[in-house]
Design a protein around this motif. Structure first.
Motif, mmCIF file in Angstrom:
data_model
loop_
_atom_site.group_PDB
_atom_site.id
_atom_site.type_symbol
_atom_site.label_atom_id
_atom_site.label_comp_id
_atom_site.label_asym_id
_atom_site.label_seq_id
_atom_site.Cartn_x
_atom_site.Cartn_y
_atom_site.Cartn_z
ATOM 1 N N ALA A 14 0.829 -1.205 0.000
ATOM 2 C CA ALA A 14 0.000 0.000 0.000
ATOM 3 C C ALA A 14 0.865 1.257 0.000
ATOM 4 C CB ALA A 14 -0.927 -0.007 1.214
ATOM 5 N N LYS A 15 2.002 1.201 0.693
ATOM 6 C CA LYS A 15 2.916 2.331 0.760
ATOM 7 C C LYS A 15 4.320 1.878 0.387
ATOM 8 C CE LYS A 15 2.478 4.624 4.771
ATOM 9 N NZ LYS A 15 2.283 4.588 6.257
ATOM 10 N N CYS A 49 -3.045 7.737 6.024
ATOM 11 C CA CYS A 49 -2.666 7.219 4.697
ATOM 12 C C CYS A 49 -3.562 6.095 4.224
ATOM 13 C CB CYS A 49 -1.265 6.623 4.719
ATOM 14 S SG CYS A 49 0.002 7.747 5.150
ATOM 15 N N VAL A 50 -3.996 5.271 5.167
ATOM 16 C CA VAL A 50 -4.743 4.075 4.791
ATOM 17 C C VAL A 50 -5.971 4.447 3.972
ATOM 18 C CG1 VAL A 50 -5.939 4.079 7.022
ATOM 19 C CG2 VAL A 50 -5.777 1.959 5.716
ATOM 20 N N CYS A 54 7.157 -2.455 5.020
ATOM 21 C CA CYS A 54 5.744 -2.509 4.617
ATOM 22 C C CYS A 54 5.544 -3.795 3.822
ATOM 23 C CB CYS A 54 5.394 -1.284 3.772
ATOM 24 S SG CYS A 54 3.627 -1.053 3.475
ATOM 25 N N ARG A 78 -0.858 -6.308 2.754
ATOM 26 C CA ARG A 78 -1.721 -6.277 3.944
ATOM 27 C C ARG A 78 -2.012 -7.667 4.506
ATOM 28 N NH1 ARG A 78 -4.577 -2.870 0.396
ATOM 29 N NH2 ARG A 78 -4.522 -0.680 0.997
ATOM 30 N N ASP A 97 -2.269 -0.395 6.437
ATOM 31 C CA ASP A 97 -1.404 -0.308 5.257
ATOM 32 C C ASP A 97 -0.382 -1.436 5.187
ATOM 33 O OD1 ASP A 97 -2.259 2.052 3.943
ATOM 34 O OD2 ASP A 97 -1.255 3.282 5.457
#
Lengths: 459, 459
Positions: free
Chosen positions: A183-184, B153-154, B341, B344, B373
Motif C-alpha cells: 500500500a505504501k 494514509c490508509v 511494509c 496487507r 497499510d
C-alpha cells in the motif's frame, strides 16, 4: 534494415512480425488530426515480455527508432510512426494476470482494454476508477503511457493515482520492475511514476499493477440547463466553493448537443444551450443532500432548468450524449481536439476566451469539459476539404493553448503532448525544465530509440 | 574551503552563514540511531530562494557536497552531515504563501511545520491530510523530501498524493518550477513527483504547492484489545476483506503500552497485550454502521474486548499513547526504528517473524504499525552502553528487512532510505533498477553535490 528484420526473425516468433504494408498502414497513426506520420520498417505484435525485450535489444543495437502503441486511440500523435521505425503493438498482450481482493490490486498486461478490466473488477465487487471516454477501446498500457484521465477524476484522480508498479523494458533491453505491491513504499526514486505519462519515450511497459477500490454506492445524477457557457461555468465554481466534490461534473455545449441530435435524434438541443451533468456517489442521506445542494447551486447560478434525475436510464442517456460527442462531431468534419486545463475558478473566463477565439478565427468550436477539474476539450471542427478553415483551426488551436498558459493553466490535462502539443509544452515550462526533460530522456534512453522526437522534440 | 565561505559571504546575507562549531553541532544529524555523520564546513540558514540558489551555485562550482535539511526529525540518516559539506537549513523559510479555498490548494515555503499548515487550513474549513507522527515538529519540505506518510494514509494516501508542484533549485543553481496549479495535468514527465521522496539527492525544494481537501466529518473511534499480535493482525485482514477502508487503523503492542504506562501512568497495559485503534470518518448513519462493523470484526477475530469509544477524550488519549510510543521507548534506551511494509494480508506473518527475530537475537522489540497499510514500525530498544545488545539489534534490523523482502514487501514504507536502508534498497530491487537510479541522479545532479551517497550510495 533487412539486418534488423533478420535479427528479429531470429528471436521473435515469425507470426508476430508483420511487413505487409497494407496491414501496417492501419497502425501508422493515432486519432490526432493532421499530425504527421512516417513509414515504418516493420510492425511487431508482441506476445510476451520476451518479445518486447528482443525487439528493444535489436533496435538499440542498430539505433532503429521504436514506437510502442496500444489501441491507437490517442489524439496527440504520440503513437504515430516514424520513418524506418519498428511499430511495437502491445494489443496481443491482453491477459488479466491477477485480481486480488485482499490486497486491492490487479496485475494486467498492457493490452488489456480499460473496460475489460473494469468489468472483471466489478464482477468481484471491486472498482478500477480511471474512466477515459475511450474506455471501450483504449488499453491500460496506453492509459498508463498517457496518464489518462476521465469523468471520475474530479473525485478519484487519474491513472497515475492507481499505478502501483510496472514491468518495463528499458535501455538496451533490460527488463525492470518499478514500484511495489504494498500500500505504501518509499524505497528509492519514483521511477514507476516517471514512466506514467512518459508516452513511450522512456521504455516499453509490459505489465501494470494497479490499485483498486471497493465497489461504490450507486450514483445520483443532477442535470442543469443553462443559456450561456459563462452561467454554467459559474455553477461549477459555486459547487467547488461549497466544498462539494462531485463524482462527475461534465459540461456539454450547444454545438455538441446539436451534433448528437442530428446523429441520434435525442432532442437535447431544443431544451438547453449548455448542459451540466453532475453526479454524486456519497451513500445514504448525505448523498441525497449533496444532490439537492447541486440542484440548488445550479439554479442560483442561473440554470433555466435543474433537477435530480429520477430516471437512471435518462441519466445514462445524457452521459452517453457526452461520451458520443467525438463521434457525433466527426460526422461534420475533421476534429482538432484541445485538452487545456485551467485553475477551476478560471473556467468561465477560459470558456469566454474560447468563444472569442472561435469568432475571431471564424471556426466552429464545440465544447465538452470535465468542468469540475477545469479541464476543457474545445473540439475544433473543420469541414472536409476546406483548406482555409484548416489553417484557421490550427491558429485557433494555438491561441487556445496561449490563453490557457496565460491563465496559469496547462496545455494538456489528460491527452498528453505527443506531436501536437510540443510547442505548447515549450511555451508552458521554462528552458531549464525542458533541459531537465532532455537530461532524463538521455539518461534512461542511452540508445535514443524510444519514440524519439515525441513530447520534448529533439534538443 | 575558505574560498567557498568567501563566495557565500559575497552573496548570502552574513547572518545566515554559521561557522560556530557549537551551533553547527546541533544540526549535524537527524534522529537515526547509530547512523554516521561528518563534520560540515558551514551551516547556511537560507532565508529565500535566492539564498538557496547562491549556495547551490557556490557548491557546484567547487564540487562541495550540500546537505539540505528541515527539522531533522528523520530516522534514516538522510539529513546527516558529510565531511566538508554545507548544511543547508530550510527552517527559516517558513511562510504560508497562500491558502486558496476555491482552487483547494496551498502554497508554502519548505520550512512550514506540518501542524502549522494543517491548523491554518482547518481555520478555513480545509484539510491537509498527510499526518506523520512528527507533525508537531517536521516541516513540509522534509515531508516532501521523504514522501512522509502517517495515520490517515490508509484512506487518504501519502504526501506524494498531495504535492501539485514544487519550486526547486537544481543542477548548478537553476531555479525551476515543476508540476502545476491545475487539478490535472500531463505536460511532460512527472519531474515534480520525481522530486518527492528523493531525499535531497536531486535538488533543494524551495516552495511546495499542495492539494487540499475540505474539512471532513468528525471521526468515530473503535478500540480492540487482543491477546496476541497474530489475532490483531487477523482482525486487520478481516476489515480489509470486508471492504472497509478506515480513516486510521493502528496497532500498538504490549511493550509500547508498558513504556507509555511507565512514563505517563495511563494504565493501558493492564487491559491488553495488543491494542488496535480503528477510526472512520464516513458521515451519518453509514459511519455508525462502519464503526459497528469494525467492532464486530474485532470480536470475531478474537478480541478480548472491543467497543466504539463513546468518549472522544478517551479516544484521543489512546491515539496519543500511540503517538508517544517513540518518546516513551526512548526512555529505555536507543531506538532503532524499522519501517518495513508488507502486503496487507501478510501482516500476521510478518508480526510473527518480528517476534521470532526478537527472541532469536535476544533483543527488545516493541511494535507499532499503520496496520491497515501493512506498514510496521518494529522499534528495537537497546539499553544505554550495552555494546553486545547493539550488535544484536543491528542484526535484528537486517533480518526484519530480509523478512519483509521475502514476503514481497518493501524496506521502507514511509521513512525513506537515507543511510540506514541503503543495503536494504539494493536487496529489494534489481541491479538494473539501481543502475536507473544512478542514471537519473547523474543526469539531474551533474556537479554531484546534492546529498551525495545518500539513498543509492556511490556507484
Amino acid at each position: 534494415m533487412s539486418d534488423l528484420l533478420e535479427a528479429l526473425r531470429g528471436t521473435v516468433p515469425a507470426d508476430r512480425i508483420v511487413t505487409d504494408p497494407d496491414v501496417i498502414s492501419s497502425y501508422t497513426h493515432d486519432e490526432a488530426a493532421w499530425a504527421p506520420y512516417g513509414t515504418p520498417a516493420a510492425l511487431v505484435r508482441a506476445g510476451s515480455t520476451g518479445d518486447v525485450r528482443d525487439v528493444v535489444a535489436a533496435c538499440a543495437e542498430r539505433g532503429v527508432p521504436l514506437v510502442p502503441r496500444g489501441a491507437g486511440t490517442g489524439v496527440s500523435g504520440g503513437a504515430n510512426a516514424l520513418d524506418g521505425c519498428v511499430l511495437l503493438s502491445l494489443e496481443a498482450m491482453d491477459a488479466i494476470v491477477e485480481i486480488n481482493a485482499e490486497e486491492r490490486l490487479a496485475v494486467v498486461q498492457p493490452g488489456v482494454v480499460n473496460d475489460a478490466l473494469r468489468q472483471a473488477c466489478a464482477e468481484r465487487g471491486l472498482w478500477y476508477p480511471p474512466d477515459p471516454s475511450s474506455a471501450p477501446w483504449s488499453t491500460i498500457g496506453g492509459n498508463v503511457a498517457t496518464n489518462a484521465g476521465g469523468l471520475c477524476c474530479v473525485k478519484y484522480g487519474v491513472t497515475r493515482d492507481y499505478v502501483l508498479a510496472v514491468e518495463a523494458v528499458v535501455g538496451r533491453g533490460e527488463v525492470v520492475r518499478l514500484g511495489r505491491r504494498t500500500a505504501k513504499g518509499v524505497a528509492g526514486y519514483d521511477l514507476c511514476g516517471l514512466m506514467v505519462g512518459s508516452e513511450g519515450t522512456l521504455g516499453v511497459i509490459t505489465e501494470v499493477t494497479v490499485r483498486l477500490r471497493g465497489a461504490r454506492a450507486p450514483e445520483r445524477t443532477v442535470v442543469g440547463y443553462f443559456d450561456t457557457l459563462q452561467a454554467a461555468g459559474e455553477a461549477v465554481g459555486a459547487i467547488t466553493a461549497a466544498g462539494i466534490v462531485p463524482s462527475a461534473l461534465e459540461l456539454v455545449d450547444r454545438h455538441v448537443l446539436e451534433a448528437v441530435d442530428a446523429w441520434r435524434n435525442m432532442g437535447l438541443s431544443a431544451d438547453a444551450n449548455v448542459l451540466l451533468l453532475g453526479r454524486t456517489d456519497v451513500p445514504g442521506e448525505a448523498g441525497d443532500a449533496e444532490a439537492a445542494a447541486m440542484v440548488r447551486l445550479f439554479e442560483e447560478a442561473g440554470a433555466t432548468w435543474s433537477a435530480r434525475s429520477s430516471d437512471e436510464a435518462e441519466a445514462e442517456a445524457l452521459f452517453s450524449a457526452r461520451k458520443l460527442s467525438h463521434q457525433a462531431l466527426e460526422r461534420l468534419g475533421t476534429l482538432l481536439t484541445e485538452d487545456v486545463c485551467v485553475p477551476r475558478g478560471l473556467l468561465p473566463e477560459m470558456l469566454t476566451r474560447v468563444e472569442a477565439t472561435a469568432a475571431r478565427n471564424d471556426v466552429h468550436i464545440a465544447n465538452v469539459a470535465h468542468a469540475g477539474d477545469g479541464n476543457l476539450h474545445p473540439l475544433i471542427v473543420t469541414p472536409p476539404g476546406d483548406d482555409g478553415a484548416r489553417v484557421r483551426a490550427q491558429r485557433a488551436f494555438d491561441e487556445i493553448i496561449a490563453d490557457a498558459i496565460a491563465l496559469g493553466g496547462t496545455v494538456s490535462g489528460e491527452h498528453g503532448i505527443g506531436l501536437l502539443k510540443r510547442r505548447g509544452l515549450r511555451d508552458e515550462v521554462s528552458p531549464a525544465v525542458i533541459a531537465l526533460h532532455h537530461a532524463v530522456k538521455d539518461a534512461l534512453d542511452p540508445a535514443g530509440i524510444f519514440n524519439p522526437g515525441k513530447v520534448i522534440g529533439t534538443p
